[in-house]
Design an enzyme around this catalytic site. Structure first.
Site, PDB file in Angstrom:
ATOM      1  N   GLU A 179      -4.803  -5.127  -6.690  1.00 42.46           N
ATOM      2  CA  GLU A 179      -5.692  -5.936  -5.854  1.00 42.46           C
ATOM      3  C   GLU A 179      -7.088  -5.359  -5.980  1.00 42.46           C
ATOM      4  OE1 GLU A 179      -4.769  -4.361  -1.412  1.00 42.46           O
ATOM      5  OE2 GLU A 179      -3.129  -5.472  -2.329  1.00 42.46           O
ATOM      6  N   ASP A 234       0.837  -1.209   0.000  1.00 40.69           N
ATOM      7  CA  ASP A 234       0.000   0.000   0.000  1.00 40.69           C
ATOM      8  C   ASP A 234       0.871   1.258   0.000  1.00 40.69           C
ATOM      9  OD1 ASP A 234      -1.627  -2.159   0.591  1.00 40.69           O
ATOM     10  OD2 ASP A 234      -2.982  -0.999   1.841  1.00 40.69           O
TER      11      ASP A 234
END
Ligand SMILES: *[C@@H]1O[C@H](CO)[C@@H](O)[C@H](O)[C@H]1NC(C)=O
Ligand SMILES: *[C@@H]1O[C@H](CO)[C@@H](O)[C@H](O)[C@H]1NC(C)=O
Ligand SMILES: *[C@@H]1O[C@H](CO)[C@@H](O)[C@H](O)[C@H]1NC(C)=O
Ligand SMILES: *[C@@H]1O[C@H](CO)[C@@H](O)[C@H](O)[C@H]1NC(C)=O
Ligand SMILES: *[C@@H]1O[C@H](CO)[C@@H](O)[C@H](O)[C@H]1NC(C)=O
Ligand SMILES: *[C@@H]1O[C@H](CO)[C@@H](O)[C@H](O)[C@H]1NC(C)=O
Ligand SMILES: *[C@@H]1O[C@H](CO)[C@@H](O)[C@H](O)[C@H]1NC(C)=O
Ligand SMILES: *[C@@H]1O[C@H](CO)[C@@H](O)[C@H](O)[C@H]1NC(C)=O
Ligand SMILES: *[C@@H]1O[C@H](CO)[C@@H](O)[C@H](O)[C@H]1NC(C)=O
Ligand SMILES: *[C@@H]1O[C@H](CO)[C@@H](O)[C@H](O)[C@H]1NC(C)=O
Length: 882
Positions: free
Chosen positions: A533, A461
């Protein structure tokens, strides 16, 4: 103590709890085969004492395996059973306080020494979660600040601490793991955390005997013309003598023929360490390809070091398989999108996110089934986010032709950056950087020779800070990393050293309608760029799986309390603790379910359209102005029985999400309906035409209404282009449908139907509220309406079974919708391991098709069940002929 023996008669025997073969001088690492395990809370003696022979461990837990976390050990010892732990909310009953103290792993190694050669012993760790003191025979080999980090592998020279004859005791004292403080294997918001946070020896601890010079495993770089460069690190274990000798490496081809021998000299100072390099060339190289593009020929390389003045090799490396292939990537700076290339060919990543088991148990047969399901769907890549597993995973991927996108995990300690204002992890201090360094070096060494490696994501992230980026990149380069290095899987920022990772992580993770993916909102999850994702949050298990882990009231909640918090969704701190977004859409679009069975039927249809549209949208945008360069469906599998985020459930049983993905990507030549503007795309993912003149294609388009009336019938002749996706035509009439319609696309060449694809279309489209998008989904203000499907006329489908082929014939004047096949046992439960060539199929009036069963188990007493939305259930016994 130091061991000296008579020259020339060397035979050591290491006897562990079970017999292992006698070691010759140069041996590969051998894992400690078994352990006894106990909590420090019940053992009064200290670690130094416990690491001496003669301790009575009869009351300790036993582990007849080389590795196991604490929870996995307690399961193996019958303290817990998996079925019970995973049932309903039982996991909450486990007392996690028992894991807030250190635990001991102890192994008694019988070591008989009969004679000599100057031998050296190395103890290697590969991963202990997340830190440990290590003792050998009362001597502390490492403390918990040295053996720290679940991915840290270290080598300890233990020659001086082994006893020549008799027992040697290895003791590992593991300390509690906290995901926010320690470098461990966390589960973020994927599932509840294991009560022990994965603490323990989760990868093998190994010993090796060598001569004075010890070698690392070989690493390999290859070129498509057969260039081979082999790198080996050599260490002189003698602290007071230089080493002079040679390195010799031999390459065997996939057929086992020796095809190249490479040599170099070797000079090491006392205690010295050097990287050695040898180069060679393989004539007529056999190229390794991802499964969809070709074969997976594997060469092998094995190297020996010899030292002047001694006979025989001082050390022999294991034989490592490698493939001749290249992997590269480019960054499209207009959008910051990464494109991968395999063997120079533009490679669209069709992947899914992998997770380990909740207790980090590594079950190779289970993994093999999962990889077969991956290939059966047609996925070409798996993303490993901080779940790098074991060497066997990479070997399996090499053999099967599955690309692996490895990397560090998000969120917890791994992303404790000063600039990360979202994560829970403690910020990094000076002592953390060496752990990052050694973790990266260990993983790079393990992965390096594997042709399946597509790249390494040093951030997920968030991107790492500059100091960590430098350390990670230096580590990868020091280990001759042959593939792309990507700074992160998101667009939150990038380190100066390697720049933008070229991936977007903008959701969704929860339900969005099929037309979402075809929209031009590419800043979100819509097809365009590389989605690292993303998915519509689907993956509902089959009824037979649900009954294994849900109580009947838990099951009732699915459809009777559609907004309720559910323990088998994500964690209670996540945005995915309920099925509210999913259920609201399901109820609105397909009608409120009137039973659990009805709910599951609707869920599988919904899951099927969700994954099919996601993959098809990305396929169709491969040649767009902003190409869709890849997607990683969130996720492939679950760490425990979960109600969402998978393409097959915890028991490896496939359902709607699986067959939707398969319908989209199983065939390299495919035909796709754009769910937003009803245009039609021809997708050809091959890299070679099947014949030079291959190219003419015909596309047949038909639309029928629920009563079977044909409202659109068109054919288009076109040509296909290799490794491309092109818009061919439109179906404007769809916008004028009065009721629900069914659309069928057929792609054919001169002889065969190459792909057949059906859709159900609602006159009212799902309307997305883009401006109110969050990081996990985009709300819908008005839903497509399929409720009238409830009133479809029943269709009569004739079923015939011949061998493993099931013939389906729709004898009615109406379509047979979502015809579903399952292999069931005498009690009606789904048989595990059964996969169909396609499923949830819709047949036109009068249409016939064959569906193949892939199943290798015994068929005695099994039946094939065929049902469908408007098709009565039909059970056909599987004959002995199947
Ligand atoms: C390990 O093996 C020993 C000896 O065969 C046996 O007594 C013990 O129950 C085994 N432990 C486990 C956990 O399987
Ligand atoms: C180890 O034990 C064996 C057999 O008991 C014996 O022959 C040998 O000499 C011993 N070696 C040493 C170094 O003590
Ligand atoms: C597991 O890690 C979490 C942080 O992610 C921590 O809150 C919890 O106390 C840990 N559990 C144990 C048993 O140490
Ligand atoms: C190396 O050291 C050992 C003792 O530590 C000694 O017995 C041996 O003679 C030394 N070898 C050399 C070559 O100096
Ligand atoms: C290394 O030594 C072993 C045992 O002597 C031998 O079988 C193997 O072929 C050697 N390998 C190389 C590369 O020389
Ligand atoms: C691409 O990424 C770089 C670095 O993160 C950034 O400076 C640049 O503005 C980005 N370009 C686009 C088109 O977003
Ligand atoms: C990383 O580890 C290697 C090998 O131990 C070492 O040579 C290197 O100096 C380390 N890098 C940093 C920045 O500490
Ligand atoms: C569930 O939540 C949705 C809004 O998200 C709402 O429309 C619906 O009425 C709720 N259902 C129940 C049974 O409370
Ligand atoms: C976003 O949602 C709010 C209510 O939740 C609504 O008032 C607003 O109109 C929505 N925005 C758009 C652009 O539809
Ligand atoms: C199905 O048909 C019944 C009876 O004709 C009607 O009452 C009902 O509204 C229909 N349902 C849908 C969803 O069209």
């Amino acid at each position: 103590m130091r061991l000296y023996h008579r020259p020339n008669a060397a035979r050591w025997l290491l006897i562990f709890a079970i017999n292992i073969p006698a070691l010759t001088l140069a041996e590969p690492f051998i894992p400690i085969p078994s352990w006894t395990i106990a909590s420090s809370a019940i053992i009064s003696k200290n670690a130094a004492h416990l690491s001496r022979p003669g301790v009575d461990t009869s009351s300790w837990y036993t582990l007849n395996a080389t590795k196991s976390t604490l929870m996995a050990t307690l399961i193996a010892n019958g303290i817990y059973t998996e079925d019970d732990l995973f049932f309903s909310t039982n996991l909450l009953k486990v007392d996690s306080n028992q894991f807030r103290v250190p635990w001991y792993y102890r192994s008694e190694i019988g070591l008989q020494l009969s004679c000599d050669a100057t031998a050296f012993y190395t103890l290697r760790t590969n991963g202990i979660s997340s830190c440990a003191d290590i003792y050998l025979n009362g001597h502390r080999v490492a403390d918990k600040d040295t053996q720290a980090g679940a991915y840290v592998g270290r080598e300890y020279d233990v020659t001086d601490h082994l006893r020549a004859n008799g027992s040697n005791v290895l003791l590992v004292k593991v300390y509690p793991t906290d995901y926010n403080r320690d470098f461990a294997l966390g589960f973020v918001d994927w599932n509840p955390y294991p009560p022990d946070n994965g603490t323990g020896i989760w990868r093998d601890v190994e010993v090796k005997r060598s001569g004075q010079v010890s070698l690392s495993a070989p690493r390999v770089k290859t070129g498509l013309s057969g260039e081979v460069t082999v790198f080996v690190n050599a260490r002189n274990l003698a602290k007071n003598a230089t080493a002079s000798g040679a390195l010799r490496c031999v390459v065997h081809d996939p057929q086992g023929e020796k095809v190249e021998t490479m040599k170099s000299g070797l000079e090491l100072t006392a205690g010295g360490y050097k990287k050695l390099k040898v180069q060679g060339k393989i004539e007529n190289p056999q190229i390794w390809w991802p499964r969809q593009w070709g074969e997976q020929p594997l060469y092998s390389v094995q190297c020996n070091a010899t030292v002047k003045g001694t006979s025989g090799p001082s050390d022999s490396t294991p034989a490592m398989n490698f493939g001749i292939r290249t992997v590269t990537s480019t960054l499209n700076t207009a959008y910051n999108d990464t494109t991968f290339y395999v063997n120079g060919k533009r490679f669209q990543v069709l992947g899914a996110g992998y997770t380990s088991d909740m207790f980090l148990r590594f079950d190779e047969p289970k993994l093999r089934v999962q990889f077969q399901l991956v290939l059966d769907m047609g996925l070409n890549t798996i993303r490993l986010e901080g779940k790098q597993e074991h060497p066997r995973l990479y070997e399996l991927a090499d053999e099967l032709g599955i690309m692996l996108l490895a990397g560090w995990e998000c969120c917890d300690k791994w992303e404790g950056w000063a600039f990360n204002d979202e994560g829970s992890g403690e910020k990094w201090a000076d002592a953390d950087y060496p752990i990052a360094n050694l973790s990266m070096r260990h993983e790079a060494e393990m992965m390096q020779p594997h042709p399946s490696i597509l790249g390494f994501l040093i951030g997920s992230d968030f991107w790492p800070d500059d100091r960590a980026t430098q350390i990670y990149v230096d580590a990868l380069k020091a280990l001759d990393w042959p593939a792309p290095i990507l700074s992160s899987a998101s667009q939150r920022g990038a380190p100066a050293l390697i720049g933008n990772g070229g991936m977007k992580m903008a959701g969704p993770y929860d339900w969005v309608p099929p037309n979402y993916w075809f929209d031009d909102q590419q800043r979100l999850g819509a097809a365009g760029g590389f989605g690292s994702e993303l998915g519509a949050g689907v993956g509902t298990p089959q009824l037979s799986s649900l009954s294994r882990f849900l109580s009947s009231s838990d099951s009732d909640d699915l459809w009777m309390n559609p907004n309720k918090s559910l323990f088998h969704m994500s964690t209670n701190i996540s945005s995915f603790y309920t099925r509210e977004i999913y259920n609201t859409a399901l109820f609105a679009r397909y009608g409120a379910p009137n039973s659990l069975e009805d709910y599951i039927t609707k869920a599988h249809i919904s899951d099927y359209e969700a994954t099919k549209s996601q993959f098809e949208a990305y396929l169709s945008r491969w040649n767009h102005e902003r190409p869709a360069t890849g997607l990683v469906y969130w996720m492939l599998n679950n760490a425990w029985p979960s109600l969402h985020w998978n393409l097959f459930d915890y028991y490896n049983v496939p359902g709607g999400s699986f067959y939707g993905a398969k319908a989209a990507i199983h065939k390299l030549q495919h035909i796709v309906l754009d769910m937003r503007d009803y245009s039609v795309y021809l997708v050809d993912r091959r890299v070679e035409p099947s014949a030079p003149e291959d190219g003419d294609r015909r596309i047949d388009i038909e639309v029928i209404e629920t009563q079977g009336r044909l409202v659109v019938e068109r054919s288009v002749d076109t040509r296909t282009e290799i490794n491309s996706a092109r818009k061919i035509t439109d179906v404007p009439a769809l916008a004028n449908l009065m009721g629900i319609g069914f659309l069928r696309l057929r792609l054919s060449d001169a002889n065969t139907v190459l792909s057949r694809n059906t859709y159900h279309i609602s006159p009212a489209a799902d309307v997305l509220d883009w401006e109110n998008s969050t990081w996990y989904h985009t709300p819908v203000t008005s839903y497509a309406d399929f409720r009238a499907l409830a009133n479809l006329t029943r269709a009569d489908v004739e079923v015939s079974v011949e061998g493993k082929s099931v013939g389906l014939k729709n004898k009615s004047k109406v379509p047979a919708v979502f015809v579903t096949l399952s292999l069931v046992d005498e009690k009606g439960g789904d048989v595990r391991g059964a996969v169909w060539s396609e499923n949830y199929v819709t047949l036109w009036p009068g249409e016939q098709m064959h569906v193949e069963l892939q199943y290798t188990g015994p068929v005695e007493g099994l039946k094939i069940k065929v049902g469908g939305w408007n098709v009565d259930e039909n059970l056909v016994r599987v004959g002995g002929g199947i």
